[in-house]
Motif scaffolding. Sequence first.
Motif, PDB file in Angstrom:
ATOM      1  N   THR A 231       4.096  -7.505  -0.528  1.00 15.09           N
ATOM      2  CA  THR A 231       3.139  -8.611  -0.388  1.00 15.09           C
ATOM      3  C   THR A 231       1.655  -8.165  -0.208  1.00 15.09           C
ATOM      4  O   THR A 231       1.443  -7.187   0.668  1.00 15.09           O
ATOM      5  CB  THR A 231       3.430  -9.246   0.677  1.00 15.09           C
TER       6      THR A 231
ATOM      7  N   ALA B 206       3.867  -5.265   4.080  1.00 15.68           N
ATOM      8  CA  ALA B 206       2.723  -6.219   3.581  1.00 15.68           C
ATOM      9  C   ALA B 206       1.469  -5.748   3.973  1.00 15.68           C
ATOM     10  O   ALA B 206       1.517  -4.795   4.935  1.00 15.68           O
ATOM     11  CB  ALA B 206       3.081  -7.670   4.297  1.00 15.68           C
TER      12      ALA B 206
ATOM     13  N   VAL C 206      -2.336  -9.823   0.621  1.00 14.72           N
ATOM     14  CA  VAL C 206      -3.013 -10.685   0.743  1.00 14.72           C
ATOM     15  C   VAL C 206      -4.468 -10.329   0.677  1.00 14.72           C
ATOM     16  O   VAL C 206      -4.961  -9.445   1.512  1.00 14.72           O
ATOM     17  CB  VAL C 206      -2.793 -11.646   2.194  1.00 14.72           C
TER      18      VAL C 206
ATOM     19  N   ARG D  94      -1.741 -18.102   3.118  1.00 11.87           N
ATOM     20  CA  ARG D  94      -0.591 -17.451   2.931  1.00 11.87           C
ATOM     21  C   ARG D  94      -0.007 -17.089   4.216  1.00 11.87           C
ATOM     22  O   ARG D  94       0.735 -15.739   4.298  1.00 11.87           O
ATOM     23  CB  ARG D  94      -0.504 -16.264   1.886  1.00 11.87           C
TER      24      ARG D  94
ATOM     25  N   ARG E 154       6.440 -10.136   9.540  1.00  9.59           N
ATOM     26  CA  ARG E 154       6.216  -8.818   8.613  1.00  9.59           C
ATOM     27  C   ARG E 154       5.376  -7.762   9.437  1.00  9.59           C
ATOM     28  O   ARG E 154       4.954  -8.086  10.486  1.00  9.59           O
ATOM     29  CB  ARG E 154       5.409  -9.226   7.427  1.00  9.59           C
TER      30      ARG E 154
ATOM     31  N   GLU F 173       1.878 -18.095   6.561  1.00  5.78           N
ATOM     32  CA  GLU F 173       3.567 -17.932   6.640  1.00  5.78           C
ATOM     33  C   GLU F 173       4.401 -16.763   6.098  1.00  5.78           C
ATOM     34  O   GLU F 173       5.319 -16.531   6.428  1.00  5.78           O
ATOM     35  CB  GLU F 173       4.119 -19.504   6.266  1.00  5.78           C
ATOM     36  N   GLU F 174       3.644 -16.501   4.700  1.00 12.01           N
ATOM     37  CA  GLU F 174       4.248 -15.251   4.053  1.00 12.01           C
ATOM     38  C   GLU F 174       4.295 -14.075   4.955  1.00 12.01           C
ATOM     39  O   GLU F 174       5.155 -13.056   4.768  1.00 12.01           O
ATOM     40  CB  GLU F 174       3.447 -14.997   2.964  1.00 12.01           C
TER      41      GLU F 174
END
Lengths: 456, 86
Positions: free
Chosen positions: A106, A89, A108, A33, A40, A35-36
């Motif tokens: 977000t 994030a 991760v 992930r 940010r 690129e998410e």
Amino acid sequence: MTSGGTPPTGSFHGVDTVIKLADLENASCLEGRLEELRGRRVLISARDQLVAALALVELDGVAQRLVLCPPDLSAAHFPIVIKSADADAWVRDSAMPEENAATLPTCVTAAPAAVARDVTRRRSHDTEWVLLTSGTMGAPKLVLHTLASLTSAIPSQQPKPGSLVWSTFYDIRRYGGLQIFLRATLRGGALVLSDPVEATTDFLTRAAAAGITHISGTPSHWRRALMSGAAATIAPRYVRLSGEIADQAILDNLRAAYPQSTVAHAFASTEAGVAFEVDDGLAGFPASLVGSAGEKVQLKIEGDTLHIRSDGNAARYLGEGAETLRDDDGFVDTGDRVELRNGRYHFVGRAGGVINVGGLKVYPEEVEAVINSSPWVRMSLVKARRNPITGAVVTADVVLADDAAGFGQRPVGEALTREIIEICRRVLPAHKVPTMVRIVPALDVSASGKLVRPSA
Amino acid sequence: MKLKGISVRSTITSLFEQVANEQHRKLAPLTDDLKLLQSGLDSLSFAIIVARLEDQLGFDPFNAAVAVEFPVTFGDFVGLYENSSS
């Protein structure tokens, strides 16, 4: 750091895993992930240093901002950190409670491993790096750096790849540890990461097995290593102390334990960056380092504290109503007091009564507020007491309240001091709890109504 | 002198127990060959013990003019204080 140009050539040694950074060309720790997280403002908050180390390498140049949360950041402080950093994030590991930052859109969950993935490394941002340091009332202060300011003290010559093996007793999310992380990552060495639950002897054995050449820690870390009886397990070329006053005794002890090594003590702070490194085996630093114009790092003594101006200075504090970091001339006041003796400046403690316990800052005001919450207490003064193991410990002088109606019988003698210490223990981390409480008839208060703080 | 040695040891032993109790740490049996770092105490606990010993015995052997070797075992630790007190 992996995005654009040649990938780093170093490796990270966790407790039972070794990860080669070159493997990140076709692998990632970020659940696929990456690129998410581009552009940010990302909190990195993991129990495991290896996860944090991998995430930093992958996200520099990708995220707009990285916030390095130390593993002991309390759940109660997450909201203020998120707000001050304007985070949107977070990267956690599976050991970090999900509810700590549940408000962020977000999340991760990173692995302590380079998992094979198709990744395209591309540099799109000059990532800001945010470090946390302790603030007066317990909430952390956020200090904004760039990779350039964090690496300004790192010599630019490239050693032969693979020739250096770095380690640090520090956590890499604190300034002292981050310096070692960056040296290892940018100069192509291996880095042996410490682990808070690992015994000192086991850590030294692991560092020795990796062929450690350079290792850093606070004087308290080093005293612990000497007390382990296993200090001689490692044979480093370079031993570094920082984060606390390096007294002559610890320098002599390390010289005796590592006769083949350079023993250097460095001064650095999260806000001011690295000021100098001294390797002549003597406590303090030569007075000639102060005021020499034209140097990359400029030092001045104002009042009696050390001020630093250099490319290593942080840019600013983050957050609402944050204080100013530099004075009008661009110097950062370190708050560390010095005294000139025989041509050398020696550190003698911190301004404002701030106490350094084993490299961790304690603001007296925070502890006093807790002590003063006892119905038996009218006022208190928290101060440092010199200590040969942790540099200093916290002690408190307490003035009792005349009466505390409605709270029953006030305990006397040791029962009372024990109760006060118990109140502190319930809400403060162990290093902030006074080791001794003394009941005194009165405390000095200045004309302006403030407690008079001892200057050491 | 011998009496003094015994009282230094008992003072140290009871402080180890007291601090372990306060810091909620499980203390290993205090034999002379017990490694300090395997005693169950952390650096902060040792710092507290050394500070309280200074108050109770009136000296801090770590603060001597000559740098002392850091004690590794409980026996080394007791010896450091016994030798400084004689």
